[in-house]
Write a protein that holds these residues in place. Structure first.
Motif, mmCIF file in Angstrom:
data_model
loop_
_atom_site.group_PDB
_atom_site.id
_atom_site.type_symbol
_atom_site.label_atom_id
_atom_site.label_comp_id
_atom_site.label_asym_id
_atom_site.label_seq_id
_atom_site.Cartn_x
_atom_site.Cartn_y
_atom_site.Cartn_z
ATOM 1 N N GLU A 230 14.098 41.072 41.131
ATOM 2 C CA GLU A 230 14.201 42.326 41.888
ATOM 3 C C GLU A 230 15.657 42.636 42.218
ATOM 4 O OE1 GLU A 230 10.714 43.032 44.873
ATOM 5 O OE2 GLU A 230 11.001 40.861 44.726
ATOM 6 N N PHE A 231 16.423 41.619 42.591
ATOM 7 C CA PHE A 231 17.853 41.795 42.858
ATOM 8 C C PHE A 231 18.558 42.294 41.606
ATOM 9 C CE2 PHE A 231 22.193 40.281 42.641
ATOM 10 C CZ PHE A 231 22.717 40.542 43.904
ATOM 11 N N ASN A 232 18.306 41.636 40.496
ATOM 12 C CA ASN A 232 18.947 41.975 39.226
ATOM 13 C C ASN A 232 18.706 43.440 38.850
ATOM 14 O OD1 ASN A 232 18.848 42.253 36.125
ATOM 15 N ND2 ASN A 232 19.835 40.264 36.357
ATOM 16 N N LEU A 233 17.454 43.870 38.920
ATOM 17 C CA LEU A 233 17.103 45.238 38.537
ATOM 18 C C LEU A 233 17.698 46.253 39.500
ATOM 19 C CD1 LEU A 233 13.348 44.774 37.526
ATOM 20 C CD2 LEU A 233 15.351 44.832 36.028
ATOM 21 N N ALA A 234 17.710 45.924 40.806
ATOM 22 C CA ALA A 234 18.246 46.855 41.795
ATOM 23 C C ALA A 234 19.737 47.086 41.588
ATOM 24 C CB ALA A 234 17.979 46.321 43.203
ATOM 25 N N VAL A 235 20.491 46.005 41.329
ATOM 26 C CA VAL A 235 21.935 46.125 41.116
ATOM 27 C C VAL A 235 22.218 46.943 39.862
ATOM 28 C CG1 VAL A 235 24.049 44.856 40.591
ATOM 29 C CG2 VAL A 235 22.492 43.995 42.343
ATOM 30 N N ASP A 245 14.262 48.348 33.655
ATOM 31 C CA ASP A 245 12.971 47.665 33.749
ATOM 32 C C ASP A 245 12.988 46.246 33.214
ATOM 33 O OD1 ASP A 245 13.199 48.106 31.058
ATOM 34 O OD2 ASP A 245 11.409 49.363 30.879
ATOM 35 N N SER A 246 14.177 45.711 32.865
ATOM 36 C CA SER A 246 14.232 44.351 32.324
ATOM 37 C C SER A 246 15.503 43.659 32.771
ATOM 38 C CB SER A 246 14.179 44.376 30.792
ATOM 39 O OG SER A 246 14.391 43.079 30.259
ATOM 40 N N THR A 247 15.387 42.414 33.187
ATOM 41 C CA THR A 247 16.563 41.641 33.592
ATOM 42 C C THR A 247 17.474 41.343 32.407
ATOM 43 O OG1 THR A 247 15.333 39.568 33.344
ATOM 44 C CG2 THR A 247 15.371 40.564 35.536
ATOM 45 N N ILE A 280 19.027 43.695 54.538
ATOM 46 C CA ILE A 280 20.088 43.350 53.588
ATOM 47 C C ILE A 280 20.360 44.616 52.778
ATOM 48 C CG2 ILE A 280 20.791 41.867 51.665
ATOM 49 C CD1 ILE A 280 18.743 39.800 52.622
ATOM 50 N N TYR A 281 21.624 45.044 52.759
ATOM 51 C CA TYR A 281 21.964 46.305 52.113
ATOM 52 C C TYR A 281 22.780 46.080 50.844
ATOM 53 C CZ TYR A 281 20.498 48.461 56.499
ATOM 54 O OH TYR A 281 19.773 48.863 57.589
ATOM 55 N N LEU A 282 22.448 46.861 49.820
ATOM 56 C CA LEU A 282 23.163 46.833 48.545
ATOM 57 C C LEU A 282 23.922 48.144 48.382
ATOM 58 C CD1 LEU A 282 23.695 45.878 45.584
ATOM 59 C CD2 LEU A 282 21.501 46.919 44.989
ATOM 60 N N ASN A 283 25.233 48.039 48.097
ATOM 61 C CA ASN A 283 26.048 49.229 47.867
ATOM 62 C C ASN A 283 26.921 49.045 46.638
ATOM 63 O OD1 ASN A 283 25.728 51.280 50.215
ATOM 64 N ND2 ASN A 283 25.831 49.285 51.245
ATOM 65 N N TRP A 284 27.109 50.137 45.905
ATOM 66 C CA TRP A 284 27.874 50.138 44.649
ATOM 67 C C TRP A 284 29.112 51.006 44.816
ATOM 68 C CZ3 TRP A 284 29.568 48.524 40.265
ATOM 69 C CH2 TRP A 284 30.018 49.385 39.263
ATOM 70 N N TYR A 285 30.269 50.446 44.448
ATOM 71 C CA TYR A 285 31.532 51.167 44.528
ATOM 72 C C TYR A 285 32.119 51.260 43.126
ATOM 73 C CZ TYR A 285 30.787 50.145 49.437
ATOM 74 O OH TYR A 285 30.233 50.055 50.690
ATOM 75 N N SER A 286 31.940 52.421 42.513
ATOM 76 C CA SER A 286 32.332 52.595 41.116
ATOM 77 C C SER A 286 33.842 52.538 40.922
ATOM 78 C CB SER A 286 31.791 53.921 40.579
ATOM 79 O OG SER A 286 32.258 55.012 41.361
ATOM 80 N N TYR A 301 18.984 34.026 53.148
ATOM 81 C CA TYR A 301 18.027 33.078 52.599
ATOM 82 C C TYR A 301 17.482 33.627 51.281
ATOM 83 C CZ TYR A 301 17.879 29.906 56.550
ATOM 84 O OH TYR A 301 18.202 28.962 57.496
ATOM 85 N N MET A 302 17.649 32.830 50.228
ATOM 86 C CA MET A 302 17.200 33.259 48.916
ATOM 87 C C MET A 302 15.684 33.131 48.787
ATOM 88 S SD MET A 302 19.843 34.343 47.284
ATOM 89 C CE MET A 302 20.204 35.052 48.898
ATOM 90 N N ASN A 303 15.131 34.027 48.017
ATOM 91 C CA ASN A 303 13.709 34.001 47.701
ATOM 92 C C ASN A 303 13.374 32.720 46.935
ATOM 93 O OD1 ASN A 303 11.202 34.817 45.989
ATOM 94 N ND2 ASN A 303 11.437 36.492 47.449
ATOM 95 N N ARG A 304 12.147 32.285 47.017
ATOM 96 C CA ARG A 304 11.738 31.104 46.228
ATOM 97 C C ARG A 304 12.006 31.318 44.750
ATOM 98 N NH1 ARG A 304 5.935 29.167 48.792
ATOM 99 N NH2 ARG A 304 6.718 28.665 50.874
ATOM 100 N N ASP A 305 11.794 32.558 44.314
ATOM 101 C CA ASP A 305 12.086 32.909 42.924
ATOM 102 C C ASP A 305 13.479 33.516 42.858
ATOM 103 O OD1 ASP A 305 12.255 33.764 40.344
ATOM 104 O OD2 ASP A 305 10.577 35.173 40.444
ATOM 105 N N MET A 306 14.446 32.703 42.481
ATOM 106 C CA MET A 306 15.839 33.151 42.370
ATOM 107 C C MET A 306 16.204 33.370 40.902
ATOM 108 S SD MET A 306 19.085 31.230 44.155
ATOM 109 C CE MET A 306 20.683 32.036 44.364
ATOM 110 N N SER A 307 15.222 33.279 40.018
ATOM 111 C CA SER A 307 15.470 33.358 38.583
ATOM 112 C C SER A 307 16.112 34.685 38.195
ATOM 113 C CB SER A 307 14.162 33.173 37.810
ATOM 114 O OG SER A 307 13.276 34.249 38.052
ATOM 115 N N SER A 308 16.982 34.640 37.189
ATOM 116 C CA SER A 308 17.576 35.840 36.564
ATOM 117 C C SER A 308 18.413 36.683 37.519
ATOM 118 C CB SER A 308 16.476 36.720 35.939
ATOM 119 O OG SER A 308 15.728 36.006 34.996
ATOM 120 N N MET A 309 18.807 36.153 38.639
ATOM 121 C CA MET A 309 19.505 36.956 39.653
ATOM 122 C C MET A 309 20.794 37.576 39.103
ATOM 123 S SD MET A 309 20.166 35.831 43.576
ATOM 124 C CE MET A 309 20.806 36.974 44.804
#
Length: 644
Positions: A230-235, A245-247, A280-286, A301-309
């Motif tokens: 979820e982190f990967n896709l959001a960023v 739609d894919s890491t 937790i806030y995500l911001n992008w500075y182009s 605290y990281m999620n139990r599933d930290m895969s593909s971050m």
């Protein structure tokens, strides 16, 4: 027909009293009088008034209790603690006449909460593998939920809990629940999380199930991150300003990822989970291609599933503030930094000394294809619970400074295939403390480590290993290997095990058992400096493994010790040479002769393989004499070489 519909509004209460048996037959008499008879005499209060009902004809009728349920078939996801007297079990009646036999729609879960210390709970969050709240329809008396919402219980001024305990009643759909998670926070801001997945229970309509929870061990409020994918896709979506739609999507914009704690940033894309106390806030500075992840908490605290971050950020140069990531609860770090589709990532240094990996089960491809990574500190890593480490550092081709833990116990690891494959800059690898008694695969574990001149695997358990294929494939810098401790009783694949080890001068494999080996294809192919090879323990007469190209291009070979059990019921293809090989690369060409220690049967079999080509100088090449010596008597063995 004008009909009154009966329904339930409140679905929970706090009390230490008996819960009613929720089956309530209702007799419909001449309007406007209606009598509701409650069978359970202990149930209080008795319902003595209901909405007006006008009945004409003989039905059929569908009625709900209480009335509000008819207009809104739902259970709210946020509810408040009620007194026992406020409980109204949701009921439905379906009838073709004037008697409405009401039946409960739900079963009841009675959660008995106690605490060794006096605490005041502010809220409780429940989630499960089945819906607890949300909209529903009723079919044959059973609710059919839409979605899988959890349930948040607002305790208002606070729910006092002590050793004597109290009970929360919840109306739940019937079914088997095996994924219940119980989160609570007290009035001091401390929290407690229970994963009750291993305590399944069954809810049946009109029945009460008691479930005990003992509180304790509260800790401070936390910022809880969404999962790695979820982190990967959001960023990536934020940076690309498009849906992703894919890491494995190769991001081409993000250069810097920064984690900030104790931050006053109050806006951005939300990255916290539903149970997080802090946003937790995500911001992008182009302008400088930077992603900043912020929280007011002191750590994330990281999620139990930290895969593909951090997977497939092709322009990524650095990750700052990674020490703020708390990994205490992480179980999955697979593909965490993997760059499967991004070969240009520029991250050169990763200090993960603050990572707690004691609960991690999978590290598959964790650093896969990190081609510019030069320094990696893994000294704090704990592998006690790790089961999978395949491709762990695969293709970290510029890694020169690797710091491993002093203790490398891997008691649960089952797959170490390609673990260090493609680490082309590593010169020395000390794995003397590595113990992996349950490992089944070492396939390509050190393949293509072309500069690896020294490796210590003196304590590496191999008794469970089934695959050793390509284990040292193309390890060109190795000059010696001590494998006397290797137990290969269960090994099935040894093909290409030492392929391309061009500086390996001798090999003592007398400890090897080959009773289960199915393939030895190209096992020593291209070991051009190998002068002496002892495989006298190899018994290949039962399974007749594939031995194609097994001794191909061993141009320095002088002595081959086969013993008396190296006898295959087949003629391997290009066993020692191809028909068009020049003299310079043929097996034994450097010394100009080969001595083989075996017995008469093995010697006779060898004479029909393409060993005869080098012996005769087949295809116009210079002959390389082959001498057979009986390994028991030391006497010379005569053979009749087959025709070319």
């Amino acid at each position: 027909m004008k009909k009154s519909i009966f329904a339930l509004f409140a679905v929970l209460s706090v009390a230490c009293a008996c819960h009613p048996e929720p089956i309530h037959p209702v007799n419909v008499v001449d309007p406007p009088e209606y009598i509701i008879a409650v069978e359970d005499s202990d149930y209080s209060p008795v319902i003595n008034s209901i909405d007006e009902v006008m009945i004409t004809g003989n039905g059929p009728y569908v009625a709900y209790y209480p009335a509000s349920l008819a207009d809104n078939l739902s259970i709210a996801s946020v509810q408040t603690v009620e007194e026992l007297s406020s409980i109204r079990p949701a009921m439905i009646a379906e009838s073709s006449n004037r008697v409405l036999p009401f039946k409960s729609i739900f079963g009841t879960l009675a959660i008995n909460i106690s605490s060794p210390e006096e605490i005041v709970l502010k809220n409780i969050v429940l989630t499960a593998n089945q819906p607890l709240t949300g909209n529903f329809t009723v079919t044959s008396g059973k609710p059919q939920f839409e979605g899988t919402e959890g349930l948040t219980i607002d305790c208002g001024e606070g729910l006092n809990v002590g050793p004597e305990g109290c009970t929360i009643y919840l109306n739940l759909p019937d079914g088997i629940y095996d994924g219940l998670s119980f989160y609570s926070m007290d009035n001091l801001g401390r929290e407690r999380v229970f994963d009750l997945g291993n305590r399944p229970f069954t809810i049946r309509r009109a029945e009460v199930y008691n479930y005990g929870v003992s509180m304790g061990g509260f800790h401070q409020k936390r910022a809880l991150m969404v999962s790695g994918p979820e982190f990967n896709l959001a960023v990536k979506a934020l940076a690309a300003n498009t849906a992703v739609d894919s890491t494995s999507y190769s991001d081409k914009k993000v250069k810097h990822i920064v984690f900030e704690v104790n931050s006053d940033v109050a806006e951005g894309t939300a990255l916290q989970t539903i149970k997080s106390d802090y946003p937790i806030y995500l911001n992008w500075y182009s302008s400088d291609a930077t992603v900043i992840v912020s929280t007011a908490a002191s750590e994330m605290y990281m999620n139990r599933d930290m895969s593909s971050m951090f997977q497939d950020f092709s322009r990524l140069e650095d990750i700052t503030g990674i020490a703020a990531l708390n990994t205490d609860n992480v179980t999955d770090m697979s593909e965490l930094f993997s760059q499967g589709n991004s070969t240009t990532v520029k991250v050169a240094d990763l200090n993960l000394s603050t990572f707690n990996t004691s609960n991690v089960v999978s590290m598959d491809s964790m650093f896969f294809n990190m081609r510019l990574l030069t320094t990696l500190d893994l000294s704090s890593f704990d592998f006690d619970n790790c089961e999978r480490m395949s491709h762990f550092l695969d293709q970290a081709s510029k890694l020169t400074d690797l710091v491993l833990p002093a203790r490398m116990d891997l008691p649960k690891a089952e797959d170490l295939s390609s673990m260090f494959a493609g680490c082309k800059a590593l010169v020395k690898l000390d794995l003397s403390s590595m113990v992996a008694p349950n490992n089944k695969s070492m396939s390509m574990m050190f393949a293509e480590d072309i500069k690896l001149a020294e490796i210590n695997i003196s304590n590496l358990n191999t008794e469970a290993v089934e695959r050793m294929d390509s284990l040292f494939y193309n390890c060109r810098a190795l000059t010696s290997l001590d494998l006397k401790h290797f137990n290969t009783a269960k090994t099935e694949y040894m093909n290409q095990m030492f392929y391309g080890c061009i500086n390996l001068k001798s090999l003592d494999l007398t400890s090897f058992s080959t009773s289960n080996v199915l393939s030895m294809k190209s096992m020593f192919n291209g070991c051009s400096a190998l002068e002496e090879l002892d495989i006298s323990s190899f018994n290949v007469t039962v399974l007749n493994p594939n031995a194609d190209y097994m001794f191909y291009q061993l141009k320095s070979l002088k002595v081959l010790r086969l013993g008396g059990t190296f006898l295959i019921n087949d003629t391997p293809s290009y066993f020692t040479a191809a028909s068009d090989n020049s003299f310079s690369v043929r097996t034994g060409s450097v010394n100009g002769s080969i001595t083989i220690y075996c017995n008469q049967a093995v010697a006779d079999w060898i004479s029909v393989t393409n060993f005869r080509w080098i012996n005769s100088g087949y295809n116009g090449q210079k002959a390389i004499p082959v001498t057979f010596i009986d390994f028991e008597t030391g006497e010379k063995i005569q053979v009749n070489w087959a025709a070319n």
